[in-house]
Design a protein around this motif. Structure first.
Motif, PDB file in Angstrom:
ATOM      1  N   MET A  66      -6.556  -5.009   6.606  1.00 15.04           N
ATOM      2  CA  MET A  66      -6.840  -4.401   5.306  1.00 15.04           C
ATOM      3  C   MET A  66      -7.950  -3.365   5.390  1.00 15.04           C
ATOM      4  N   SER A  67      -8.764  -3.412   6.427  1.00 19.67           N
ATOM      5  CA  SER A  67      -9.839  -2.427   6.565  1.00 19.67           C
ATOM      6  C   SER A  67      -9.311  -1.025   6.838  1.00 19.67           C
ATOM      7  N   ASN A  68      -8.035  -0.933   7.203  1.00 20.29           N
ATOM      8  CA  ASN A  68      -7.438   0.375   7.479  1.00 20.29           C
ATOM      9  C   ASN A  68      -6.947   1.082   6.221  1.00 20.29           C
ATOM     10  N   VAL A  69      -7.070   0.440   5.060  1.00 16.13           N
ATOM     11  CA  VAL A  69      -6.655   1.048   3.793  1.00 16.13           C
ATOM     12  C   VAL A  69      -7.816   1.890   3.282  1.00 16.13           C
ATOM     13  N   ASP A  70      -7.728   3.192   3.446  1.00 12.92           N
ATOM     14  CA  ASP A  70      -8.848   4.069   3.119  1.00 12.92           C
ATOM     15  C   ASP A  70      -9.225   4.014   1.643  1.00 12.92           C
ATOM     16  N   GLU A  71      -8.267   3.735   0.782  1.00 14.42           N
ATOM     17  CA  GLU A  71      -8.557   3.685  -0.652  1.00 14.42           C
ATOM     18  C   GLU A  71      -9.576   2.600  -1.006  1.00 14.42           C
ATOM     19  N   ILE A  72      -9.688   1.589  -0.159  1.00 15.19           N
ATOM     20  CA  ILE A  72     -10.667   0.517  -0.410  1.00 15.19           C
ATOM     21  C   ILE A  72     -12.082   1.082  -0.471  1.00 15.19           C
ATOM     22  N   TYR A  73     -12.403   1.999   0.431  1.00 14.94           N
ATOM     23  CA  TYR A  73     -13.763   2.531   0.513  1.00 14.94           C
ATOM     24  C   TYR A  73     -14.100   3.443  -0.670  1.00 14.94           C
ATOM     25  N   ILE A 122       0.832  -1.204   0.000  1.00 12.75           N
ATOM     26  CA  ILE A 122       0.000   0.000   0.000  1.00 12.75           C
ATOM     27  C   ILE A 122       0.865   1.251   0.000  1.00 12.75           C
ATOM     28  N   ASP A 123       1.945   1.249   0.772  1.00 15.38           N
ATOM     29  CA  ASP A 123       2.856   2.398   0.771  1.00 15.38           C
ATOM     30  C   ASP A 123       3.451   2.619  -0.619  1.00 15.38           C
ATOM     31  N   SER A 124       3.813   1.511  -1.284  1.00 13.31           N
ATOM     32  CA  SER A 124       4.368   1.625  -2.640  1.00 13.31           C
ATOM     33  C   SER A 124       3.328   2.179  -3.614  1.00 13.31           C
ATOM     34  N   LYS A 138     -16.169   1.378   7.545  1.00 10.68           N
ATOM     35  CA  LYS A 138     -14.985   1.011   8.322  1.00 10.68           C
ATOM     36  C   LYS A 138     -15.391   0.837   9.781  1.00 10.68           C
ATOM     37  N   ALA A 139     -14.898  -0.200  10.427  1.00 13.59           N
ATOM     38  CA  ALA A 139     -15.217  -0.430  11.839  1.00 13.59           C
ATOM     39  C   ALA A 139     -14.835   0.788  12.670  1.00 13.59           C
ATOM     40  N   MET A 140     -15.801   1.351  13.383  1.00 15.51           N
ATOM     41  CA  MET A 140     -15.550   2.563  14.165  1.00 15.51           C
ATOM     42  C   MET A 140     -14.509   2.322  15.250  1.00 15.51           C
TER      43      MET A 140
END
Length: 301
Positions: free
Chosen positions: A255-262, A212-214, A284-286
């Motif tokens: 993987m839920s922390n990858v904002d681009e997914i949403y 994800i960083d890449s 995203k889980a609150m």
């Protein structure tokens, strides 16, 4: 009401939390999961509970809730379907009750996530919630009116071991899953699977967060890996919508922390749902990484 204690037994870590019904999580601690020894897992959980009770000056509770990456067989009360494979076929609930000196309530970890988010998280107010864990493994859980729905056989929501829908020629040639089947969604849409897929296409042995960083730095191969991942996740979630049609879907796990997914997921899901458009939000889980262990704590009631 006294504070509650919950434990999240994961593939890589065991986390404990003390949860105040009003104030929320007041204490957390975690240790690595001893992945190759059932006895070591029992000892790690017991030590973590003893340490927590001592540090927080708490009396031994009447009950503790534990989320596991599997479920209890309703007939035998043995663990089954866990990707922490050394616990499969073991009387985990009974053994922990003997060691901890209190009642132990076990529940699938994704069901714990679903309950936590339905009660006072991002899915609050939703009647039917489908929750997804996409981390070391991949699982699903269902909450109906704030309570876990486990089904007659205790496997409701075991979405990670359904086959990936509408597979490509490449995906049909999948490696076997640890469960013995081939083509399980866990082998394609867990965080572990994301890293393995990137390695197959590029030869780079990177962790999911490094990929994800890449991608964020402009790497085209990383972006292609991400696009493949989102498409597979969309197909898997479309099949849930076609069957359950929940009020919302909540994502948890690494993987839920990858904002681009949403940003990318909604338009991909619509490609595969039976009706279009759809109004089901993917949230995203609150409570983030604490959501599963919070749900486990509620089990102790």
């Amino acid at each position: 009401m006294r504070s509650l204690i919950g434990i999240d037994l994961g593939g890589t870590k065991i986390e404990i939390a003390v949860v105040d019904p009003i104030e929320g999580v007041t204490y957390k601690d975690r240790v690595p999961t001893p992945q190759h020894s059932y006895i070591a897992i029992l000892e790690a959980i017991s030590a973590l509970v003893d340490k927590t009770l001592e540090k927080q000056k708490l009396e031994r509770p009447l009950a503790i809730g534990i989320g596991i990456p599997g479920c209890l067989d309703p007939a035998t009360k043995l663990v089954r379907g866990s990707n922490t494979v050394v616990t499969n076929g073991k009387p985990l609930q009974q053994d922990l009750q003997q060691r901890l000196g209190c009642q132990v309530h076990l529940q699938n970890d994704a069901n714990c996530l679903a309950v936590s988010e339905a009660v006072d998280g991002s899915a609050k107010g939703c009647s039917i919630v489908f929750a997804v864990i996409i981390g070391t493994g991949c699982g699903g859980g269902i909450a109906i009116d704030g309570k876990a729905w486990t089904g007659k056989n205790g496997i409701a929501g075991e979405w990670g071991h359904n086959p990936l829908p509408w597979p490509s020629a490449e995906e049909i040639q999948a490696a076997p899953c640890w469960c013995g089947q081939v083509g399980c969604q866990e082998t394609w849409i867990s965080g572990t699977a994301f890293a393995l897929d990137h390695a197959r296409h590029t030869g780079e042995q990177l962790k999911a967060e490094q990929i994800i960083d890449s991608m964020r730095a402009g790497d085209l191969e990383a972006k292609r890996s991400f696009d493949r991942y989102v498409n597979r996740l969309a197909r898997a979630l479309a099949s849930v919508m076609n069957v359950l049609d929940p009020d919302c879907i909540v994502l948890g796990g690494g993987m839920s922390n990858v904002d681009e997914i949403y940003q990318a997921l909604p338009s991909e899901i619509i490609r595969y749902t039976f009706t279009k458009p759809i109004a089901t939000p993917v949230l995203k889980a609150m409570h983030g990484d604490s959501s599963g262990v919070r749900g486990a704590a509620w089990l102790s009631l």
